[in-house]
Write a protein that holds these residues in place. Structure first.
Motif, mmCIF file in Angstrom:
data_model
loop_
_atom_site.group_PDB
_atom_site.id
_atom_site.type_symbol
_atom_site.label_atom_id
_atom_site.label_comp_id
_atom_site.label_asym_id
_atom_site.label_seq_id
_atom_site.Cartn_x
_atom_site.Cartn_y
_atom_site.Cartn_z
ATOM 1 N N MET A 195 0.845 -1.188 0.000
ATOM 2 C CA MET A 195 0.000 0.000 0.000
ATOM 3 C C MET A 195 0.879 1.235 0.000
ATOM 4 S SD MET A 195 -2.785 -1.155 2.892
ATOM 5 C CE MET A 195 -3.767 0.306 2.744
ATOM 6 N N LEU A 196 0.450 2.204 -0.823
ATOM 7 C CA LEU A 196 1.236 3.436 -0.920
ATOM 8 C C LEU A 196 0.576 4.553 -0.112
ATOM 9 C CD1 LEU A 196 2.050 3.415 -4.740
ATOM 10 C CD2 LEU A 196 3.582 2.817 -2.855
ATOM 11 N N PHE A 197 1.435 5.308 0.557
ATOM 12 C CA PHE A 197 0.972 6.466 1.329
ATOM 13 C C PHE A 197 1.881 7.656 1.052
ATOM 14 C CE2 PHE A 197 -0.380 2.796 3.771
ATOM 15 C CZ PHE A 197 -1.657 3.146 4.209
ATOM 16 N N MET A 198 1.278 8.828 0.911
ATOM 17 C CA MET A 198 2.053 10.067 0.934
ATOM 18 C C MET A 198 2.060 10.558 2.379
ATOM 19 S SD MET A 198 1.391 13.729 -0.967
ATOM 20 C CE MET A 198 -0.121 14.097 -0.090
ATOM 21 N N SER A 236 15.643 -0.411 1.388
ATOM 22 C CA SER A 236 14.793 -1.614 1.402
ATOM 23 C C SER A 236 13.524 -1.442 0.566
ATOM 24 C CB SER A 236 14.405 -1.959 2.846
ATOM 25 O OG SER A 236 13.459 -1.021 3.332
ATOM 26 N N GLY A 237 13.285 -0.211 0.058
ATOM 27 C CA GLY A 237 12.111 0.015 -0.795
ATOM 28 C C GLY A 237 10.867 0.459 -0.061
ATOM 29 N N VAL A 238 10.947 0.517 1.271
ATOM 30 C CA VAL A 238 9.778 0.958 2.053
ATOM 31 C C VAL A 238 9.553 2.464 1.898
ATOM 32 C CG1 VAL A 238 8.951 1.305 4.420
ATOM 33 C CG2 VAL A 238 9.857 -0.922 3.720
ATOM 34 N N TRP A 239 10.644 3.232 1.935
ATOM 35 C CA TRP A 239 10.560 4.698 1.816
ATOM 36 C C TRP A 239 10.918 5.022 0.368
ATOM 37 C CZ3 TRP A 239 12.080 7.946 6.650
ATOM 38 C CH2 TRP A 239 11.707 9.283 6.471
ATOM 39 N N ARG A 240 9.891 5.032 -0.484
ATOM 40 C CA ARG A 240 10.099 5.102 -1.939
ATOM 41 C C ARG A 240 10.694 6.419 -2.421
ATOM 42 N NH1 ARG A 240 6.483 2.626 -5.788
ATOM 43 N NH2 ARG A 240 5.898 0.581 -5.006
ATOM 44 N N HIS A 241 10.175 7.504 -1.869
ATOM 45 C CA HIS A 241 10.622 8.836 -2.288
ATOM 46 C C HIS A 241 10.687 9.751 -1.085
ATOM 47 C CE1 HIS A 241 10.056 8.148 -6.632
ATOM 48 N NE2 HIS A 241 8.975 7.475 -6.284
ATOM 49 N N SER A 246 6.982 12.554 1.408
ATOM 50 C CA SER A 246 7.553 11.222 1.198
ATOM 51 C C SER A 246 6.482 10.251 0.725
ATOM 52 C CB SER A 246 8.158 10.699 2.509
ATOM 53 O OG SER A 246 9.280 11.454 2.888
ATOM 54 N N ILE A 247 6.931 9.223 0.038
ATOM 55 C CA ILE A 247 6.049 8.128 -0.373
ATOM 56 C C ILE A 247 6.549 6.849 0.304
ATOM 57 C CG2 ILE A 247 5.111 6.779 -2.293
ATOM 58 C CD1 ILE A 247 4.296 9.735 -2.424
ATOM 59 N N PHE A 248 5.640 6.208 1.032
ATOM 60 C CA PHE A 248 5.959 4.941 1.702
ATOM 61 C C PHE A 248 5.190 3.802 1.049
ATOM 62 C CE2 PHE A 248 7.244 7.986 4.855
ATOM 63 C CZ PHE A 248 8.293 7.384 5.524
ATOM 64 N N ASP A 249 5.840 2.659 0.951
ATOM 65 C CA ASP A 249 5.221 1.440 0.424
ATOM 66 C C ASP A 249 5.282 0.384 1.529
ATOM 67 O OD1 ASP A 249 4.279 -0.696 -0.986
ATOM 68 O OD2 ASP A 249 5.796 -0.625 -2.565
ATOM 69 N N VAL A 250 4.140 0.169 2.173
ATOM 70 C CA VAL A 250 4.089 -0.730 3.333
ATOM 71 C C VAL A 250 2.921 -1.706 3.179
ATOM 72 C CG1 VAL A 250 5.160 0.868 4.966
ATOM 73 C CG2 VAL A 250 2.695 0.990 4.544
ATOM 74 N N LEU A 294 2.634 1.121 8.469
ATOM 75 C CA LEU A 294 2.991 2.534 8.321
ATOM 76 C C LEU A 294 3.094 3.188 9.696
ATOM 77 C CD1 LEU A 294 3.484 4.927 6.342
ATOM 78 C CD2 LEU A 294 1.089 5.534 6.753
ATOM 79 N N HIS A 295 2.118 2.923 10.524
ATOM 80 C CA HIS A 295 2.109 3.493 11.879
ATOM 81 C C HIS A 295 3.407 3.147 12.617
ATOM 82 C CE1 HIS A 295 0.376 4.911 15.656
ATOM 83 N NE2 HIS A 295 0.865 3.813 16.208
ATOM 84 N N ASP A 296 3.778 1.877 12.617
ATOM 85 C CA ASP A 296 4.988 1.452 13.327
ATOM 86 C C ASP A 296 6.231 2.115 12.742
ATOM 87 O OD1 ASP A 296 3.372 -0.138 14.866
ATOM 88 O OD2 ASP A 296 3.870 -2.009 13.830
ATOM 89 N N THR A 297 6.274 2.220 11.404
ATOM 90 C CA THR A 297 7.431 2.826 10.736
ATOM 91 C C THR A 297 7.572 4.300 11.133
ATOM 92 O OG1 THR A 297 7.196 1.317 8.858
ATOM 93 C CG2 THR A 297 8.446 3.340 8.476
ATOM 94 N N LEU A 298 6.454 5.002 11.138
ATOM 95 C CA LEU A 298 6.504 6.443 11.440
ATOM 96 C C LEU A 298 6.793 6.690 12.925
ATOM 97 C CD1 LEU A 298 3.552 7.771 9.236
ATOM 98 C CD2 LEU A 298 6.005 7.675 8.698
#
Ligand SMILES: O=C(O)C[C@H]1C=CC(=O)O1
Length: 96
Positions: free
Chosen positions: A1-4, A37-42, A54-58, A64-68
């Motif tokens: 899933m992608l998130f800005m 690792s590709g999680v933080w795309r941009h 930023s664009i995250f792929d999780v 996403l919550h845990d990453t942030l």
């Protein structure tokens, strides 16, 4: 899933300078590991601001919550999260 994710950073002016530098170094390493690792795309700087977009792929919202929450600068950030999906007019074959 992608998130800005838009992150605004506000470190108090009276915060210890050495501690701030250490946090920024940890943040950079954490960010670059996730980019590799590709999680933080941009990641893009918003010109003139201590902010990024930023664009995250999780896997899901919880990932996403845990990453942030694990961002070293998280205590000094305000975030706006926007879920993304493919645009029907995109000329790309995938979401790369
Ligand atoms: O500088 C920022 O935008 C905040 C944060 C996000 C990645 C990083 O290295 O620092």
């Amino acid at each position: 899933m992608l998130f800005m994710v838009e992150m605004d950073v506000a470190i108090p002016l009276d915060f210890d300078a050495d501690e701030a530098a250490a946090l920024k170094a940890r943040e950079k390493a954490y960010s670059q590991d996730l980019q590799a690792s590709g999680v933080w795309r941009h990641i893009w700087r918003k010109a003139g601001l201590y902010s990024n977009v930023s664009i995250f792929d999780v896997a899901d919202n919880a990932a996403l919550h845990d990453t942030l929450m694990a961002l070293p600068l998280y205590p000094f950030m305000t975030m706006k999260v926007t879920p993304l999906c493919r645009h029907p007019s995109s000329i790309r074959d995938d979401d790369s």
